[in-house]
Design a protein around this motif. Sequence first.
Motif, PDB file in Angstrom:
ATOM      1  N   LEU A   1       0.897  -1.442   0.263  1.00 34.30           N
ATOM      2  CA  LEU A   1      -0.068  -0.014  -0.479  1.00 34.30           C
ATOM      3  C   LEU A   1       0.559   0.251  -0.150  1.00 34.30           C
ATOM      4  CD1 LEU A   1      -3.041  -1.337   2.813  1.00 34.30           C
ATOM      5  CD2 LEU A   1      -3.028  -0.865  -0.114  1.00 34.30           C
ATOM      6  N   GLU A   2       1.862   1.140   0.807  1.00 35.14           N
ATOM      7  CA  GLU A   2       2.551   1.844   0.558  1.00 35.14           C
ATOM      8  C   GLU A   2       3.547   2.483  -0.342  1.00 35.14           C
ATOM      9  OE1 GLU A   2       3.618   4.360   3.481  1.00 35.14           O
ATOM     10  OE2 GLU A   2       5.499   5.242   1.894  1.00 35.14           O
ATOM     11  N   ALA A   3       4.001   1.680  -1.290  1.00 29.44           N
ATOM     12  CA  ALA A   3       3.730   2.044  -2.393  1.00 29.44           C
ATOM     13  C   ALA A   3       3.006   2.085  -3.567  1.00 29.44           C
ATOM     14  CB  ALA A   3       4.788   0.225  -3.215  1.00 29.44           C
ATOM     15  N   PHE A   4       1.655   1.535  -3.302  1.00 30.16           N
ATOM     16  CA  PHE A   4       0.967   2.607  -4.412  1.00 30.16           C
ATOM     17  C   PHE A   4       0.695   3.969  -4.012  1.00 30.16           C
ATOM     18  CE2 PHE A   4      -1.279  -1.162  -7.357  1.00 30.16           C
ATOM     19  CZ  PHE A   4       0.014  -1.446  -6.956  1.00 30.16           C
ATOM     20  N   SER A   5       0.713   3.875  -2.918  1.00 29.25           N
ATOM     21  CA  SER A   5       0.468   5.055  -2.292  1.00 29.25           C
ATOM     22  C   SER A   5       0.988   6.343  -2.966  1.00 29.25           C
ATOM     23  CB  SER A   5       0.581   5.881  -0.748  1.00 29.25           C
ATOM     24  OG  SER A   5       1.972   5.934  -0.445  1.00 29.25           O
ATOM     25  N   LYS A   6       2.062   5.477  -3.344  1.00 31.65           N
ATOM     26  CA  LYS A   6       3.208   7.108  -4.918  1.00 31.65           C
ATOM     27  C   LYS A   6       2.255   6.769  -5.883  1.00 31.65           C
ATOM     28  CE  LYS A   6       6.928   6.371  -1.049  1.00 31.65           C
ATOM     29  NZ  LYS A   6       6.714   5.483  -0.921  1.00 31.65           N
ATOM     30  N   ARG A   7       1.521   6.198  -6.410  1.00 29.89           N
ATOM     31  CA  ARG A   7       0.634   6.554  -7.780  1.00 29.89           C
ATOM     32  C   ARG A   7      -0.229   7.446  -7.735  1.00 29.89           C
ATOM     33  NH1 ARG A   7       0.813   0.368 -10.079  1.00 29.89           N
ATOM     34  NH2 ARG A   7       2.729  -0.477  -9.134  1.00 29.89           N
ATOM     35  N   PRO A   8      -0.807   7.818  -8.806  1.00 26.83           N
ATOM     36  CA  PRO A   8      -1.411   8.850  -8.310  1.00 26.83           C
ATOM     37  C   PRO A   8      -3.324   7.911  -8.699  1.00 26.83           C
ATOM     38  CG  PRO A   8      -0.604   8.902 -10.565  1.00 26.83           C
ATOM     39  CD  PRO A   8      -0.276   8.037 -10.326  1.00 26.83           C
ATOM     40  N   GLY A   9      -4.145   8.963  -7.839  1.00 25.42           N
ATOM     41  CA  GLY A   9      -5.677   8.356  -8.461  1.00 25.42           C
ATOM     42  C   GLY A   9      -6.089   7.733  -6.900  1.00 25.42           C
ATOM     43  N   LYS A  10      -7.129   7.295  -7.352  1.00 24.52           N
ATOM     44  CA  LYS A  10      -8.175   6.300  -5.766  1.00 24.52           C
ATOM     45  C   LYS A  10      -7.643   5.243  -5.876  1.00 24.52           C
ATOM     46  CE  LYS A  10     -10.809  10.029  -4.944  1.00 24.52           C
ATOM     47  NZ  LYS A  10     -12.422  11.046  -5.747  1.00 24.52           N
ATOM     48  N   LEU A  11      -7.622   4.707  -5.065  1.00 24.90           N
ATOM     49  CA  LEU A  11      -7.411   3.380  -4.502  1.00 24.90           C
ATOM     50  C   LEU A  11      -8.872   2.816  -4.090  1.00 24.90           C
ATOM     51  CD1 LEU A  11      -5.932   0.913  -3.584  1.00 24.90           C
ATOM     52  CD2 LEU A  11      -5.955   1.555  -1.046  1.00 24.90           C
ATOM     53  N   ALA A  12     -10.189   2.003  -4.739  1.00 27.19           N
ATOM     54  CA  ALA A  12     -11.437   0.629  -4.175  1.00 27.19           C
ATOM     55  C   ALA A  12     -10.236   0.163  -4.057  1.00 27.19           C
ATOM     56  CB  ALA A  12     -11.495   1.216  -5.229  1.00 27.19           C
ATOM     57  N   LEU A  13     -11.380  -0.415  -2.774  1.00 22.48           N
ATOM     58  CA  LEU A  13     -11.612  -1.650  -1.884  1.00 22.48           C
ATOM     59  C   LEU A  13     -12.716  -2.595  -2.469  1.00 22.48           C
ATOM     60  CD1 LEU A  13     -10.375  -3.829   0.251  1.00 22.48           C
ATOM     61  CD2 LEU A  13     -11.894  -2.250   1.754  1.00 22.48           C
ATOM     62  N   ILE A  14     -12.424  -3.764  -2.677  1.00 21.41           N
ATOM     63  CA  ILE A  14     -13.403  -4.609  -2.955  1.00 21.41           C
ATOM     64  C   ILE A  14     -13.165  -5.737  -2.030  1.00 21.41           C
ATOM     65  CG2 ILE A  14     -14.662  -6.479  -4.596  1.00 21.41           C
ATOM     66  CD1 ILE A  14     -12.487  -3.699  -5.762  1.00 21.41           C
ATOM     67  N   PRO A  15     -13.967  -6.444  -0.703  1.00 18.25           N
ATOM     68  CA  PRO A  15     -14.150  -7.413   0.238  1.00 18.25           C
ATOM     69  C   PRO A  15     -14.779  -8.605  -0.252  1.00 18.25           C
ATOM     70  CG  PRO A  15     -14.402  -5.567   1.220  1.00 18.25           C
ATOM     71  CD  PRO A  15     -14.792  -5.706  -0.461  1.00 18.25           C
ATOM     72  N   THR A  16     -14.197  -9.354   0.012  1.00 17.90           N
ATOM     73  CA  THR A  16     -14.803 -10.385   0.047  1.00 17.90           C
ATOM     74  C   THR A  16     -14.896 -12.041   0.618  1.00 17.90           C
ATOM     75  OG1 THR A  16     -13.416 -12.151  -2.232  1.00 17.90           O
ATOM     76  CG2 THR A  16     -14.737  -9.782  -3.626  1.00 17.90           C
ATOM     77  N   MET A  17     -15.225 -12.756  -0.122  1.00 15.19           N
ATOM     78  CA  MET A  17     -15.106 -14.249   0.821  1.00 15.19           C
ATOM     79  C   MET A  17     -14.456 -15.101   0.090  1.00 15.19           C
ATOM     80  SD  MET A  17     -17.317 -14.750   4.250  1.00 15.19           S
ATOM     81  CE  MET A  17     -18.364 -15.295   3.237  1.00 15.19           C
ATOM     82  N   GLY A  18     -14.193 -14.767  -1.356  1.00 11.42           N
ATOM     83  CA  GLY A  18     -13.322 -15.981  -2.179  1.00 11.42           C
ATOM     84  C   GLY A  18     -14.790 -16.107  -3.149  1.00 11.42           C
ATOM     85  N   ASN A  19     -13.834 -17.632  -3.349  1.00 13.53           N
ATOM     86  CA  ASN A  19     -15.210 -18.306  -4.789  1.00 13.53           C
ATOM     87  C   ASN A  19     -15.419 -17.624  -5.344  1.00 13.53           C
ATOM     88  OD1 ASN A  19     -17.751 -20.500  -4.834  1.00 13.53           O
ATOM     89  ND2 ASN A  19     -15.493 -21.447  -4.809  1.00 13.53           N
ATOM     90  N   LEU A  20     -14.772 -16.556  -6.146  1.00 12.43           N
ATOM     91  CA  LEU A  20     -15.536 -15.458  -7.096  1.00 12.43           C
ATOM     92  C   LEU A  20     -16.257 -15.774  -8.759  1.00 12.43           C
ATOM     93  CD1 LEU A  20     -12.017 -13.642  -6.651  1.00 12.43           C
ATOM     94  CD2 LEU A  20     -13.870 -13.260  -4.931  1.00 12.43           C
ATOM     95  N   HIS A  21     -17.085 -14.876  -8.512  1.00 13.10           N
ATOM     96  CA  HIS A  21     -18.070 -15.742  -9.832  1.00 13.10           C
ATOM     97  C   HIS A  21     -18.392 -14.350 -10.101  1.00 13.10           C
ATOM     98  CE1 HIS A  21     -21.065 -14.058  -7.094  1.00 13.10           C
ATOM     99  NE2 HIS A  21     -20.703 -14.528  -6.217  1.00 13.10           N
ATOM    100  N   ASP A  22     -19.298 -13.926 -11.721  1.00 12.68           N
ATOM    101  CA  ASP A  22     -19.267 -12.244 -12.342  1.00 12.68           C
ATOM    102  C   ASP A  22     -19.886 -11.665 -11.379  1.00 12.68           C
ATOM    103  OD1 ASP A  22     -18.110 -13.772 -14.114  1.00 12.68           O
ATOM    104  OD2 ASP A  22     -19.991 -14.219 -15.618  1.00 12.68           O
ATOM    105  N   GLY A  23     -20.381 -11.821 -10.592  1.00 13.85           N
ATOM    106  CA  GLY A  23     -21.061 -11.516  -9.636  1.00 13.85           C
ATOM    107  C   GLY A  23     -19.651  -9.992  -8.307  1.00 13.85           C
ATOM    108  N   HIS A  24     -19.531 -10.738  -7.743  1.00 12.97           N
ATOM    109  CA  HIS A  24     -17.412  -9.918  -7.415  1.00 12.97           C
ATOM    110  C   HIS A  24     -17.309  -9.247  -8.272  1.00 12.97           C
ATOM    111  CE1 HIS A  24     -17.874 -13.697  -4.740  1.00 12.97           C
ATOM    112  NE2 HIS A  24     -18.180 -13.172  -3.707  1.00 12.97           N
ATOM    113  N   LEU A  25     -17.110  -9.987  -9.614  1.00 15.61           N
ATOM    114  CA  LEU A  25     -16.284  -9.431 -10.849  1.00 15.61           C
ATOM    115  C   LEU A  25     -16.597  -7.685 -11.316  1.00 15.61           C
ATOM    116  CD1 LEU A  25     -14.468 -12.499 -12.533  1.00 15.61           C
ATOM    117  CD2 LEU A  25     -13.993 -11.191 -10.973  1.00 15.61           C
ATOM    118  N   SER A  26     -18.173  -8.312 -10.990  1.00 13.65           N
ATOM    119  CA  SER A  26     -18.917  -6.794 -11.629  1.00 13.65           C
ATOM    120  C   SER A  26     -18.145  -5.918 -10.305  1.00 13.65           C
ATOM    121  CB  SER A  26     -20.519  -6.533 -12.132  1.00 13.65           C
ATOM    122  OG  SER A  26     -20.746  -7.107 -10.003  1.00 13.65           O
TER     123      SER A  26
END
Length: 280
Positions: free
Chosen positions: A14-39
């Motif tokens: 996160l420290e390294a990414f904080s130097k890059r421009p733009g916003k950071l978006a978080l997507i919390p999941t419990m895995g077993n990813l499907h198209d709902g999560h990917l959307s």
Amino acid sequence: MIITRTREELYKTLEAFSKRPGKLALIPTMGNLHDGHLSLIKLAKLKASKIITTIFVNPLQFGKNEDFKKYPRSEKLDIEKLKEEHCDILFIPRNGEEVFSKHEKVKTLDSGTLGSELCGKIRPGHFDGVLTVVNKLFELINPNIAVFGAKDYQQQILIRKMAKSLHPQISLLKAPIIRSKNGVALSSRNNYLSEKELDIAANLFKCLQNSVNSYKKRKQLNEILNNANSFLVSKNLMPDYFELRDSELNLVSKDNFEGRKVFLGSVTINNTRLIDNIEF
Ligand code: AMP
């Protein structure tokens, strides 16, 4: 994609990414990813240039007799899907300690009255567990944006309320429900069901659609709810609840047709609970 499994790795990344421009978006999941999560990731990308997904099956949100142990886990496939989606960072803690460290007191959150209604009535403590882990992830990651699915309607309302007081700097996005062709809302728990059961499950969405149509025609709410419950039972979907609420999940008075509303239902089929809703 950078995969982090410890807090230390997460912080460094996160420290390294904080130097890059733009916003950071978080997507919390419990895995077993499907198209709902990917959307959720696709939606996040419209608003942020850096995406972090978390995969953590949070023990605090499972009741004693629930499916924590058998909850589907598919790490390899999940990683492939996230790479295809060009997710930047994955936090997949190697154990629960990386989230709830034994060196800190767990800040347990209380989901209040709403947390013990609807799904919370059937799953006591569930939403306290959800809020506790989401709050922790917000503290660890401090994103600009976090995305949650409308499929878990009550969850996203409770998280919104929590974030408003504890993390007002984070903007929350609500992503629409992604469904399979027959209308069933995608869910990791659909894995527990056979093809035949999934066809039967599609009747929950039908029931929600019928109820919305009847409500728009100003049919009596009692009659709509009675019909809905009988319909679900006739399809072998055992209703845990079927309700109409306003879009903030307040109870709706009978004759108030103004403002946005949501029909929400939960049914059990072959020991698997499925939830769905339509906001209108
Ligand atoms: P879960 O892995 O079940 O905890 O879900 C992680 C996130 O994905 C939550 O914000 C869910 O609401 C969202 N989600 C799950 N299924 C769907 C779906 N079918 N459509 C949209 N969002 C979903």
